[in-house]
Enzyme design. Structure first.
Site, PDB file in Angstrom:
ATOM      1  NE  ARG A  34      48.377  42.098  32.989  1.00 10.79           N
ATOM      2  CZ  ARG A  34      49.248  42.544  33.902  1.00 10.79           C
ATOM      3  NH1 ARG A  34      49.493  43.846  34.009  1.00 10.79           N
ATOM      4  NH2 ARG A  34      49.888  41.730  34.688  1.00 10.79           N
ATOM      5  CD  GLU A  67      46.448  39.263  31.424  1.00 13.18           C
ATOM      6  OE1 GLU A  67      47.628  39.078  31.100  1.00 13.18           O
ATOM      7  OE2 GLU A  67      46.064  39.243  32.623  1.00 13.18           O
ATOM      8  CB  SER A 107      47.466  35.085  33.201  1.00 12.58           C
ATOM      9  OG  SER A 107      48.570  34.770  34.009  1.00 12.58           O
TER      10      SER A 107
END
Length: 280
Positions: free
Chosen positions: A155, A276, A205
């Site tokens: 990420r 995130e 998420s």
């Protein structure tokens, strides 16, 4: 000339359906217009499809959208795309041409630019697997970076670390059977629909996985937090890794809920969660 909007509600431009007004909302229609806008408003917020963003309730000053950068083309097994093209569209277009490499990413919302920025991934695949080179703007000049220079990790990428803007990217795909590619995409979408709360506004998420053998959604569920809510922000009853907007959630609701989850996970599992989602 950039399209310009004044006092534009960011709730209309984020998948969370949350966010106050942008005093000025610009949509450049070319790379040249984008560079001009960036030089005029160097402190502007950059926004693609808004699928990984929590915008503040009070709004922001200037937002520049990448959605006007919408051209793409195929050259053999190479796909060259502007940053504002939706990843899902590129998945479908690749499948129609019998090109494999994006199937496991099908259903990830947002643009190819956003996917590269955060190295989006799912089901063991990530966009880094297929990126050949990226054209970007570093705040002063255009650069072309090849895959060895992109600093991809979980990420993360060089673009996120240095706040550089992705303008265009080249993906290297593999020739395959169109029906086989489509079939795999259909299975991926079926799995998403069965396991994720795609019927409610969210940003996917909410937390990063802290390490490979720690599953955030499972941990939150073990704490009995499925369905827990603050205001209209709720831990999804379908997938505890998602925070959803039940209708009129505010950014403050989402942040308070995320902070509660973070504190409880740290207390019970001794694990520190990081978002995130990009919290403006």
């Amino acid at each position: 000339m950039c399209r310009q909007f004044f006092d534009e509600p960011l709730s209309l431009h984020t998948s969370f359906r949350i966010g106050g007004p942008a005093r000025l909302f610009l949509v450049p229609k070319s790379v040249e217009q984008m560079l001009c806008a960036l030089k005029l408003y160097p402190g502007a917020k950059l926004l693609g499809k808004g699928t990984n963003v929590l915008a503040p309730d009070e709004g922001v000053d200037v937002v520049i959208s990448t959605l006007g950068l919408s051209n793409f083309r195929f050259d053999g097994d190479l796909l060259i795309s502007d940053a504002g093209v939706l990843l899902s569209k590129l998945c479908v277009e690749s499948a129609e041409r019998g090109l494999s490499g994006l199937e496991l990413l099908y259903g990830i919302p947002g643009t190819i630019g956003g996917a590269i920025l955060m190295n989006a991934g799912a089901y063991g695949a990530q966009i880094a697997d297929v990126v050949e080179w990226v054209e970007c703007f570093d705040g002063e000049q255009m650069r072309i970076l090849h895959r060895s220079q992109l600093e991809f990790s979980y990420r993360d990428s060089v673009f996120k670390k240095r706040n550089w803007l992705v303008l265009r990217a080249c993906l290297r795909l593999t020739k395959s059977d169109p029906e086989a590619v489509r079939s795999k995409m259909e299975k991926i979408m079926k799995k998403r629909l069965e396991t994720q709360p795609l019927d409610l506004p969210s940003a996917g998420s909410f937390f990063k996985r802290p390490h490979s053998n720690f599953y955030v959604g499972k941990a939150i569920e073990q704490l009995g937090l499925k369905g827990f809510r603050i205001g209209d922000a709720q831990i999804s009853t379908k997938h505890a890794g998602f925070i959803v907007n039940l209708g009129s959630a505010t950014a403050k609701d989402v942040i308070a809920l995320a902070q509660t989850v973070k504190q409880l996970v740290e207390k019970h599992f001794n694990v520190v969660l990081e978002p995130e989602v990009d919290i403006w």
